[in-house]
Design a protein around this motif. Structure first.
Motif, PDB file in Angstrom:
ATOM      1  N   VAL A   1       0.850  -1.195   0.000  1.00  0.00           N
ATOM      2  CA  VAL A   1       0.000   0.000   0.000  1.00  0.00           C
ATOM      3  C   VAL A   1       0.887   1.248   0.000  1.00  0.00           C
ATOM      4  O   VAL A   1       1.864   1.325   0.745  1.00  0.00           O
ATOM      5  CB  VAL A   1      -0.937   0.018   1.226  1.00  0.00           C
ATOM      6  CG1 VAL A   1      -1.590   1.381   1.404  1.00  0.00           C
ATOM      7  CG2 VAL A   1      -2.003  -1.058   1.088  1.00  0.00           C
ATOM      8  N   VAL A   2       0.542   2.211  -0.853  1.00  0.00           N
ATOM      9  CA  VAL A   2       1.277   3.474  -0.937  1.00  0.00           C
ATOM     10  C   VAL A   2       0.272   4.627  -0.860  1.00  0.00           C
ATOM     11  O   VAL A   2      -0.674   4.674  -1.646  1.00  0.00           O
ATOM     12  CB  VAL A   2       2.094   3.568  -2.239  1.00  0.00           C
ATOM     13  CG1 VAL A   2       2.776   4.935  -2.336  1.00  0.00           C
ATOM     14  CG2 VAL A   2       3.124   2.455  -2.322  1.00  0.00           C
ATOM     15  N   ILE A   3       0.498   5.537   0.067  1.00  0.00           N
ATOM     16  CA  ILE A   3      -0.368   6.704   0.245  1.00  0.00           C
ATOM     17  C   ILE A   3       0.507   7.946   0.158  1.00  0.00           C
ATOM     18  O   ILE A   3       1.417   8.134   0.975  1.00  0.00           O
ATOM     19  CB  ILE A   3      -1.108   6.652   1.595  1.00  0.00           C
ATOM     20  CG1 ILE A   3      -1.958   5.379   1.682  1.00  0.00           C
ATOM     21  CG2 ILE A   3      -1.980   7.886   1.780  1.00  0.00           C
ATOM     22  CD1 ILE A   3      -2.639   5.182   3.018  1.00  0.00           C
ATOM     23  N   GLY A   4       0.245   8.795  -0.832  1.00  0.00           N
ATOM     24  CA  GLY A   4       1.095   9.942  -1.110  1.00  0.00           C
ATOM     25  C   GLY A   4       0.924  11.100  -0.144  1.00  0.00           C
ATOM     26  O   GLY A   4       0.007  11.130   0.686  1.00  0.00           O
TER      27      GLY A   4
ATOM     28  N   GLY B   1      -1.883   7.656  -5.486  1.00  0.00           N
ATOM     29  CA  GLY B   1      -0.688   8.276  -6.040  1.00  0.00           C
ATOM     30  C   GLY B   1      -0.961   9.551  -6.812  1.00  0.00           C
ATOM     31  O   GLY B   1      -2.106   9.940  -7.041  1.00  0.00           O
ATOM     32  N   GLY B   2       0.115  10.169  -7.231  1.00  0.00           N
ATOM     33  CA  GLY B   2       0.030  11.394  -8.011  1.00  0.00           C
ATOM     34  C   GLY B   2       0.355  11.154  -9.467  1.00  0.00           C
ATOM     35  O   GLY B   2       0.937  10.131  -9.838  1.00  0.00           O
ATOM     36  N   THR B   3      -0.002  12.102 -10.293  1.00  0.00           N
ATOM     37  CA  THR B   3       0.273  12.024 -11.731  1.00  0.00           C
ATOM     38  C   THR B   3       1.088  13.220 -12.205  1.00  0.00           C
ATOM     39  O   THR B   3       1.209  13.444 -13.404  1.00  0.00           O
ATOM     40  CB  THR B   3      -1.047  11.969 -12.525  1.00  0.00           C
ATOM     41  OG1 THR B   3      -1.843  13.114 -12.185  1.00  0.00           O
ATOM     42  CG2 THR B   3      -1.823  10.694 -12.199  1.00  0.00           C
ATOM     43  N   SER B   4       1.619  13.979 -11.266  1.00  0.00           N
ATOM     44  CA  SER B   4       2.356  15.179 -11.636  1.00  0.00           C
ATOM     45  C   SER B   4       3.554  15.351 -10.714  1.00  0.00           C
ATOM     46  O   SER B   4       3.532  14.916  -9.555  1.00  0.00           O
ATOM     47  CB  SER B   4       1.450  16.414 -11.537  1.00  0.00           C
ATOM     48  OG  SER B   4       2.189  17.608 -11.684  1.00  0.00           O
ATOM     49  N   TRP B   5       4.612  15.982 -11.239  1.00  0.00           N
ATOM     50  CA  TRP B   5       5.775  16.335 -10.432  1.00  0.00           C
ATOM     51  C   TRP B   5       5.641  17.718  -9.827  1.00  0.00           C
ATOM     52  O   TRP B   5       6.516  18.153  -9.081  1.00  0.00           O
ATOM     53  CB  TRP B   5       7.040  16.263 -11.284  1.00  0.00           C
ATOM     54  CG  TRP B   5       7.421  14.877 -11.674  1.00  0.00           C
ATOM     55  CD1 TRP B   5       6.938  13.725 -11.154  1.00  0.00           C
ATOM     56  CD2 TRP B   5       8.371  14.492 -12.669  1.00  0.00           C
ATOM     57  NE1 TRP B   5       7.520  12.635 -11.751  1.00  0.00           N
ATOM     58  CE2 TRP B   5       8.407  13.080 -12.696  1.00  0.00           C
ATOM     59  CE3 TRP B   5       9.202  15.203 -13.546  1.00  0.00           C
ATOM     60  CZ2 TRP B   5       9.234  12.374 -13.559  1.00  0.00           C
ATOM     61  CZ3 TRP B   5      10.020  14.497 -14.397  1.00  0.00           C
ATOM     62  CH2 TRP B   5      10.041  13.100 -14.408  1.00  0.00           C
ATOM     63  N   ASN B   6       4.577  18.417 -10.138  1.00  0.00           N
ATOM     64  CA  ASN B   6       4.379  19.750  -9.589  1.00  0.00           C
ATOM     65  C   ASN B   6       4.015  19.674  -8.106  1.00  0.00           C
ATOM     66  O   ASN B   6       3.342  18.740  -7.664  1.00  0.00           O
ATOM     67  CB  ASN B   6       3.261  20.480 -10.337  1.00  0.00           C
ATOM     68  CG  ASN B   6       3.597  20.669 -11.802  1.00  0.00           C
ATOM     69  OD1 ASN B   6       4.752  20.872 -12.160  1.00  0.00           O
ATOM     70  ND2 ASN B   6       2.577  20.598 -12.656  1.00  0.00           N
ATOM     71  N   LYS B   7       4.454  20.655  -7.347  1.00  0.00           N
ATOM     72  CA  LYS B   7       4.100  20.695  -5.938  1.00  0.00           C
ATOM     73  C   LYS B   7       2.640  21.108  -5.787  1.00  0.00           C
ATOM     74  O   LYS B   7       2.001  21.554  -6.726  1.00  0.00           O
ATOM     75  CB  LYS B   7       5.016  21.664  -5.194  1.00  0.00           C
ATOM     76  CG  LYS B   7       6.477  21.209  -5.144  1.00  0.00           C
ATOM     77  CD  LYS B   7       7.313  22.134  -4.289  1.00  0.00           C
ATOM     78  CE  LYS B   7       8.763  21.656  -4.218  1.00  0.00           C
ATOM     79  NZ  LYS B   7       8.876  20.346  -3.559  1.00  0.00           N
ATOM     80  N   GLY B   8       2.138  20.954  -4.576  1.00  0.00           N
ATOM     81  CA  GLY B   8       0.740  21.246  -4.334  1.00  0.00           C
ATOM     82  C   GLY B   8      -0.082  19.971  -4.296  1.00  0.00           C
ATOM     83  O   GLY B   8       0.438  18.855  -4.241  1.00  0.00           O
ATOM     84  N   LYS B   9      -1.384  20.124  -4.333  1.00  0.00           N
ATOM     85  CA  LYS B   9      -2.297  18.986  -4.256  1.00  0.00           C
ATOM     86  C   LYS B   9      -2.150  18.113  -5.498  1.00  0.00           C
ATOM     87  O   LYS B   9      -2.431  18.548  -6.616  1.00  0.00           O
ATOM     88  CB  LYS B   9      -3.740  19.498  -4.135  1.00  0.00           C
ATOM     89  CG  LYS B   9      -4.803  18.419  -4.106  1.00  0.00           C
ATOM     90  CD  LYS B   9      -4.689  17.528  -2.888  1.00  0.00           C
ATOM     91  CE  LYS B   9      -5.871  16.557  -2.812  1.00  0.00           C
ATOM     92  NZ  LYS B   9      -5.757  15.595  -1.707  1.00  0.00           N
ATOM     93  N   ARG B  10      -1.723  16.890  -5.333  1.00  0.00           N
ATOM     94  CA  ARG B  10      -1.502  15.989  -6.469  1.00  0.00           C
ATOM     95  C   ARG B  10      -1.919  14.548  -6.190  1.00  0.00           C
ATOM     96  O   ARG B  10      -1.691  13.664  -7.001  1.00  0.00           O
ATOM     97  CB  ARG B  10      -0.026  16.027  -6.870  1.00  0.00           C
ATOM     98  CG  ARG B  10       0.934  15.623  -5.781  1.00  0.00           C
ATOM     99  CD  ARG B  10       2.384  15.911  -6.179  1.00  0.00           C
ATOM    100  NE  ARG B  10       3.323  15.389  -5.197  1.00  0.00           N
ATOM    101  CZ  ARG B  10       3.655  16.023  -4.075  1.00  0.00           C
ATOM    102  NH1 ARG B  10       3.091  17.192  -3.793  1.00  0.00           N
ATOM    103  NH2 ARG B  10       4.515  15.486  -3.230  1.00  0.00           N
ATOM    104  N   HIS B  11      -2.541  14.322  -5.030  1.00  0.00           N
ATOM    105  CA  HIS B  11      -2.985  12.980  -4.672  1.00  0.00           C
ATOM    106  C   HIS B  11      -4.489  12.990  -4.392  1.00  0.00           C
ATOM    107  O   HIS B  11      -5.076  14.052  -4.171  1.00  0.00           O
ATOM    108  CB  HIS B  11      -2.228  12.471  -3.443  1.00  0.00           C
ATOM    109  CG  HIS B  11      -0.750  12.341  -3.654  1.00  0.00           C
ATOM    110  ND1 HIS B  11       0.129  13.327  -3.282  1.00  0.00           N
ATOM    111  CD2 HIS B  11      -0.013  11.356  -4.222  1.00  0.00           C
ATOM    112  CE1 HIS B  11       1.354  12.944  -3.587  1.00  0.00           C
ATOM    113  NE2 HIS B  11       1.301  11.755  -4.163  1.00  0.00           N
ATOM    114  N   PRO B  12      -5.126  11.824  -4.365  1.00  0.00           N
ATOM    115  CA  PRO B  12      -6.588  11.754  -4.236  1.00  0.00           C
ATOM    116  C   PRO B  12      -7.094  12.160  -2.855  1.00  0.00           C
ATOM    117  O   PRO B  12      -6.363  12.134  -1.863  1.00  0.00           O
ATOM    118  CB  PRO B  12      -6.902  10.278  -4.518  1.00  0.00           C
ATOM    119  CG  PRO B  12      -5.673   9.709  -5.117  1.00  0.00           C
ATOM    120  CD  PRO B  12      -4.527  10.496  -4.589  1.00  0.00           C
ATOM    121  N   THR B  13      -8.370  12.501  -2.832  1.00  0.00           N
ATOM    122  CA  THR B  13      -9.107  12.723  -1.592  1.00  0.00           C
ATOM    123  C   THR B  13     -10.254  11.727  -1.541  1.00  0.00           C
ATOM    124  O   THR B  13     -11.047  11.653  -2.480  1.00  0.00           O
ATOM    125  CB  THR B  13      -9.665  14.153  -1.514  1.00  0.00           C
ATOM    126  OG1 THR B  13      -8.575  15.083  -1.490  1.00  0.00           O
ATOM    127  CG2 THR B  13     -10.514  14.343  -0.268  1.00  0.00           C
TER     128      THR B  13
END
Length: 248
Positions: free
Chosen positions: A86-89, A107-119
């Motif tokens: 299990v991986v939680i970003g 997980g995330g789909t972007s290298w940009n900072k800020g909100k990038r993982h699910p809620t």
């Protein structure tokens, strides 16, 4: 703190029939250990002790096989069953009474900072191997089937399966009646693709019976049908006639 630990233990007994007693849950359930470690690392993270928070999370991953970034926000009564992989970003947010099985990735789909993982909302169940990717919102009472890949927002009460995931049901989660769908699977969830294939098979059977009856009636009427034979059906591949230029 002790109240939260009691909740974590109680939810294990509610959702895992293999659990036998409290000592077993406290000593042998890596999902419980990972959540406890995360509370400590998350507190350090919020205090600005970033390295210490990451180090605690690293130790937790080594001991449990579950990787939770200390910046992630976990709701109450989160149950991680089996848990390995299990991986939680970092920017993931999980509501109350959620369940994650082994191999789940938030997980995330972007290298940009800020909100990038699910809620995730409340009462969300994510089956083994499923991936929920990007800064999307998964509403309350959603079920995500095993090995599904979700990359878009999911409406309340939906059941999602496939790659990419698509909705196959929207029955409300009925915890009051003791119903809990492990691995994000509903027995009543009808996959539209499976339904279409089933319908085609039924139609072929009906057409085959119709053709047989038609041949019998023609034979009874004196029409020579001896030379009429069913074409050979190849199940390994479908050969298409080449398209001629004049046909275009």
């Amino acid at each position: 703190m002790f109240q939260r630990i009691k909740e974590d233990i109680r939810i294990v007994f509610e959702r895992d029939p293999a659990a036998r007693h409290t000592l077993e849950v406290l000593t042998t359930y890596p999902g419980v250990h990972a959540v406890l470690f995360h509370r400590l690392s998350h507190a350090c993270w919020n205090l600005g002790l970033k390295w210490l928070a990451r180090f605690i999370a690293h130790i937790s991953r080594w001991l449990t096989g579950i990787e939770i970034h200390p910046g992630a926000t976990l709701g109450r009564r989160l149950f991680i069953d089996h848990g390995m992989g299990v991986v939680i970003g970092e920017t993931a947010e999980i509501g109350d009474d959620c369940t994650l099985y082994h191999g789940v990735t938030l997980g995330g789909t972007s290298w940009n900072k800020g909100k990038r993982h699910p809620t995730l909302g409340n009462n969300v169940v994510i089956g083994a191997g499923a991936k929920v990717l990007g800064p999307i919102f998964v509403d309350d009472n959603v079920r995500i089937g095993s090995n599904s890949v979700v990359v878009k927002n999911v409406e309340k009460g939906a059941t999602m399966v496939g790659l990419p995931a698509h909705a196959v049901g929207s029955a409300e989660y009925d915890r009051a009646n003791g119903r809990f769908e492990a691995y994000g699977h509903r027995p009543t969830a009808d996959d539209p693709v499976a339904l279409a294939i089933h319908g085609l098979c039924q139609q072929l059977q009906v057409m085959n019976r119709y053709n047989q009856d038609l041949l019998k009636q023609l034979d009874a009427a004196g029409v020579d049908v001896a030379g009429i034979q069913m074409p050979e059906i190849k199940t390994d591949c479908i050969e298409l006639e080449p398209v001629q230029q004049d046909d275009l």
